[in-house]
Scaffold this motif. Structure first.
Motif, PDB file in Angstrom:
ATOM      1  N   THR A 103     -21.467  37.882  93.611  1.00  0.00           N
ATOM      2  CA  THR A 103     -20.890  38.171  92.296  1.00  0.00           C
ATOM      3  C   THR A 103     -19.845  37.108  91.975  1.00  0.00           C
ATOM      4  OG1 THR A 103     -21.154  40.535  92.722  1.00  0.00           O
ATOM      5  CG2 THR A 103     -19.765  39.897  90.864  1.00  0.00           C
ATOM      6  N   PRO A 104     -20.154  36.141  91.118  1.00  0.00           N
ATOM      7  CA  PRO A 104     -21.442  35.944  90.447  1.00  0.00           C
ATOM      8  C   PRO A 104     -22.512  35.477  91.431  1.00  0.00           C
ATOM      9  CG  PRO A 104     -20.025  34.073  90.041  1.00  0.00           C
ATOM     10  CD  PRO A 104     -19.190  35.073  90.770  1.00  0.00           C
ATOM     11  N   ALA A 105     -23.763  35.610  91.043  1.00  0.00           N
ATOM     12  CA  ALA A 105     -24.892  35.254  91.909  1.00  0.00           C
ATOM     13  C   ALA A 105     -25.128  33.747  91.834  1.00  0.00           C
ATOM     14  CB  ALA A 105     -26.138  36.017  91.491  1.00  0.00           C
ATOM     15  N   VAL A 106     -24.511  33.012  92.766  1.00  0.00           N
ATOM     16  CA  VAL A 106     -24.597  31.545  92.742  1.00  0.00           C
ATOM     17  C   VAL A 106     -24.742  31.013  94.164  1.00  0.00           C
ATOM     18  CG1 VAL A 106     -23.260  31.272  90.618  1.00  0.00           C
ATOM     19  CG2 VAL A 106     -22.076  31.329  92.814  1.00  0.00           C
ATOM     20  N   GLY A 107     -25.309  29.803  94.270  1.00  0.00           N
ATOM     21  CA  GLY A 107     -25.354  29.113  95.551  1.00  0.00           C
ATOM     22  C   GLY A 107     -26.589  29.421  96.368  1.00  0.00           C
ATOM     23  N   TRP A 108     -26.460  29.216  97.707  1.00  0.00           N
ATOM     24  CA  TRP A 108     -27.597  29.354  98.606  1.00  0.00           C
ATOM     25  C   TRP A 108     -27.143  29.912  99.947  1.00  0.00           C
ATOM     26  CZ3 TRP A 108     -26.856  26.579 103.001  1.00  0.00           C
ATOM     27  CH2 TRP A 108     -26.007  25.463 102.932  1.00  0.00           C
ATOM     28  N   ARG A 109     -28.131  30.418 100.703  1.00  0.00           N
ATOM     29  CA  ARG A 109     -27.852  31.052 102.000  1.00  0.00           C
ATOM     30  C   ARG A 109     -29.065  30.869 102.908  1.00  0.00           C
ATOM     31  NH1 ARG A 109     -26.384  36.652 100.519  1.00  0.00           N
ATOM     32  NH2 ARG A 109     -24.709  35.517  99.455  1.00  0.00           N
ATOM     33  N   PHE A 110     -28.827  30.589 104.187  1.00  0.00           N
ATOM     34  CA  PHE A 110     -29.866  30.363 105.196  1.00  0.00           C
ATOM     35  C   PHE A 110     -29.631  31.381 106.300  1.00  0.00           C
ATOM     36  CE2 PHE A 110     -31.663  26.979 108.337  1.00  0.00           C
ATOM     37  CZ  PHE A 110     -32.932  27.518 108.236  1.00  0.00           C
ATOM     38  N   VAL A 118     -37.138  34.316 109.028  1.00  0.00           N
ATOM     39  CA  VAL A 118     -36.172  33.334 108.551  1.00  0.00           C
ATOM     40  C   VAL A 118     -36.289  33.230 107.041  1.00  0.00           C
ATOM     41  CG1 VAL A 118     -35.342  30.962 108.767  1.00  0.00           C
ATOM     42  CG2 VAL A 118     -36.456  32.073 110.722  1.00  0.00           C
ATOM     43  N   SER A 119     -35.149  33.259 106.360  1.00  0.00           N
ATOM     44  CA  SER A 119     -35.154  33.222 104.898  1.00  0.00           C
ATOM     45  C   SER A 119     -34.182  32.183 104.370  1.00  0.00           C
ATOM     46  CB  SER A 119     -34.772  34.589 104.314  1.00  0.00           C
ATOM     47  OG  SER A 119     -35.722  35.569 104.641  1.00  0.00           O
ATOM     48  N   PHE A 120     -34.584  31.577 103.257  1.00  0.00           N
ATOM     49  CA  PHE A 120     -33.669  30.728 102.510  1.00  0.00           C
ATOM     50  C   PHE A 120     -33.565  31.297 101.104  1.00  0.00           C
ATOM     51  CE2 PHE A 120     -31.949  27.187 100.213  1.00  0.00           C
ATOM     52  CZ  PHE A 120     -31.054  26.640 101.119  1.00  0.00           C
ATOM     53  N   TYR A 121     -32.327  31.550 100.660  1.00  0.00           N
ATOM     54  CA  TYR A 121     -32.072  32.224  99.392  1.00  0.00           C
ATOM     55  C   TYR A 121     -31.454  31.258  98.387  1.00  0.00           C
ATOM     56  CZ  TYR A 121     -32.241  36.401 102.411  1.00  0.00           C
ATOM     57  OH  TYR A 121     -32.593  37.367 103.326  1.00  0.00           O
ATOM     58  N   GLY A 126     -34.158  33.609  93.696  1.00  0.00           N
ATOM     59  CA  GLY A 126     -35.334  33.832  94.524  1.00  0.00           C
ATOM     60  C   GLY A 126     -35.097  33.472  95.977  1.00  0.00           C
ATOM     61  N   GLN A 127     -36.132  33.638  96.784  1.00  0.00           N
ATOM     62  CA  GLN A 127     -36.038  33.317  98.199  1.00  0.00           C
ATOM     63  C   GLN A 127     -37.418  32.985  98.746  1.00  0.00           C
ATOM     64  OE1 GLN A 127     -34.874  37.508  99.229  1.00  0.00           O
ATOM     65  NE2 GLN A 127     -36.170  37.132 101.039  1.00  0.00           N
ATOM     66  N   VAL A 128     -37.431  32.290  99.894  1.00  0.00           N
ATOM     67  CA  VAL A 128     -38.647  32.028 100.667  1.00  0.00           C
ATOM     68  C   VAL A 128     -38.386  32.539 102.068  1.00  0.00           C
ATOM     69  CG1 VAL A 128     -40.178  30.274 101.607  1.00  0.00           C
ATOM     70  CG2 VAL A 128     -39.299  30.039  99.273  1.00  0.00           C
ATOM     71  N   SER A 129     -39.354  33.305 102.641  1.00  0.00           N
ATOM     72  CA  SER A 129     -39.163  33.910 103.958  1.00  0.00           C
ATOM     73  C   SER A 129     -40.409  33.727 104.813  1.00  0.00           C
ATOM     74  CB  SER A 129     -38.862  35.405 103.837  1.00  0.00           C
ATOM     75  OG  SER A 129     -37.699  35.636 103.070  1.00  0.00           O
ATOM     76  N   THR A 130     -40.201  33.681 106.125  1.00  0.00           N
ATOM     77  CA  THR A 130     -41.332  33.586 107.054  1.00  0.00           C
ATOM     78  C   THR A 130     -41.892  34.970 107.336  1.00  0.00           C
ATOM     79  OG1 THR A 130     -39.911  33.776 109.012  1.00  0.00           O
ATOM     80  CG2 THR A 130     -40.308  31.559 108.158  1.00  0.00           C
ATOM     81  N   ALA A 131     -43.194  35.014 107.585  1.00  0.00           N
ATOM     82  CA  ALA A 131     -43.832  36.252 108.027  1.00  0.00           C
ATOM     83  C   ALA A 131     -44.175  36.175 109.501  1.00  0.00           C
ATOM     84  CB  ALA A 131     -45.095  36.510 107.207  1.00  0.00           C
ATOM     85  N   ALA A 132     -44.515  34.963 109.982  1.00  0.00           N
ATOM     86  CA  ALA A 132     -44.833  34.752 111.395  1.00  0.00           C
ATOM     87  C   ALA A 132     -43.805  33.793 111.988  1.00  0.00           C
ATOM     88  CB  ALA A 132     -46.242  34.186 111.534  1.00  0.00           C
TER      89      ALA A 132
END
Length: 295
Positions: A103-110, A118-121, A126-132
């Protein structure tokens, strides 16, 4: 040893080498930034990939450095890579690196999820995450995230493990943090080592063997020897300066037996080198070498 051809794109380079139990004041970024800590983060010799030590975070600790130019990725290509040894997972994901607020919704997170994914936000976008290829507890694991032309990929031990479109980030002015984001939430338990952030380029675009050698924290090298007025190899203080700007690049002392020296540079610009006169004996002119190009 050649310099790093991407050194000009590196914005953070952390080895975490040092004395067991040392605090944040000893955790110097290869780019010259200093870090402060909360919750007793320390250098630990219990585990390490390079230099026999790493950053240890106890679940309520982190280190941070103030916001700086480049940490807002925007639409640039970038890469983050590091080694981790995650010892415990709590009710929330384990945040490795963070430059964000909710709040506010800004930036990135690993981060590593509670199930080892493992996720990158891109916060708020949005985000990208691993399934395997999930991260085991108590196992050293190499993690990397790259983005090239809007496609973001996550790599676990050098293997592409997730891919998605994540083309932009909301601008932030937040500090760069190793460890838990947003106070007590997103706690990281364990060790982090050999961490770097690159903007404008990437190291890895296909399956790779994770590097375990020390990070190369310079762009070029200037190599030579020093002799005295009799032509005998000697020990002298030698300094290199950027010829265009006059900025000091590095300083060393030549070998007393061979007279050899190696000076590192931050760029590949031409340099001039000064070898200082010996403090003992007669006063002589300093040794000057001009228009030297690093290798």
């Amino acid at each position: 040893m050649a310099g790093d051809p991407l050194w000009g794109n590196v914005i953070t380079s952390m080895q975490f080498n040092g004395t067991n139990g040392a605090g944040p004041s000893s955790m110097i970024d290869g780019k010259g930034r200093t870090f402060t800590g909360t919750g007793s983060p320390i250098i630990s010799t219990s585990w390490g990939i390079t230099g026999g030590s790493s950053l240890y975070l106890n679940g309520s600790s982190q280190i941070s450095t103030p916001f700086f130019s480049g940490i807002n990725f925007g639409t640039s290509n970038f890469e983050i890579n590091c080694w981790v040894y995650n010892t415990l997972r709590a009710a929330n994901p384990s945040c490795i690196l963070d430059c964000s607020t909710d709040t506010p919704a800004v930036g990135w997170r690993f981060a590593i999820g509670t199930d080892g994914s493992v996720s990158f936000y891109s916060i708020g976008l949005g985000q990208v995450s691993t399934a395997a290829n999930k991260v085991p507890v108590n196992t050293q694991t190499h993690l990397a995230v790259t983005r090239v032309s809007g496609t973001l990929k996550i790599w676990v031990n050098g293997v592409e493990s997730a891919s998605g479109t994540l083309g932009n980030f909301n601008t932030t002015g937040q500090p760069l943090c190793f460890g838990g984001a947003i106070g007590i939430y997103w706690p990281f338990y364990g060790y982090i080592d050999r961490a770097e952030i690159i903007v404008g380029d990437v190291r890895h675009t296909s399956t790779f063997t994770p590097e375990t050698t020390p990070l190369v924290q310079y762009r070029g090298e200037l190599i030579g020897t020093v002799t005295d007025e009799y032509g005998v190899s000697c020990s002298r203080v030698v300094r290199a300066y950027d010829r265009a700007t006059g900025d000091l690049q590095s300083s060393t002392t030549s070998d007393p037996i061979t007279g050899a020296y190696i000076l590192t540079t931050q760029t590949m610009n031409q340099a001039f080198i000064i070898g200082l006169d010996d403090e003992a004996g007669a006063k002589l002119n300093a040794i000057v070498k001009d228009r030297i190009t690093p290798v």
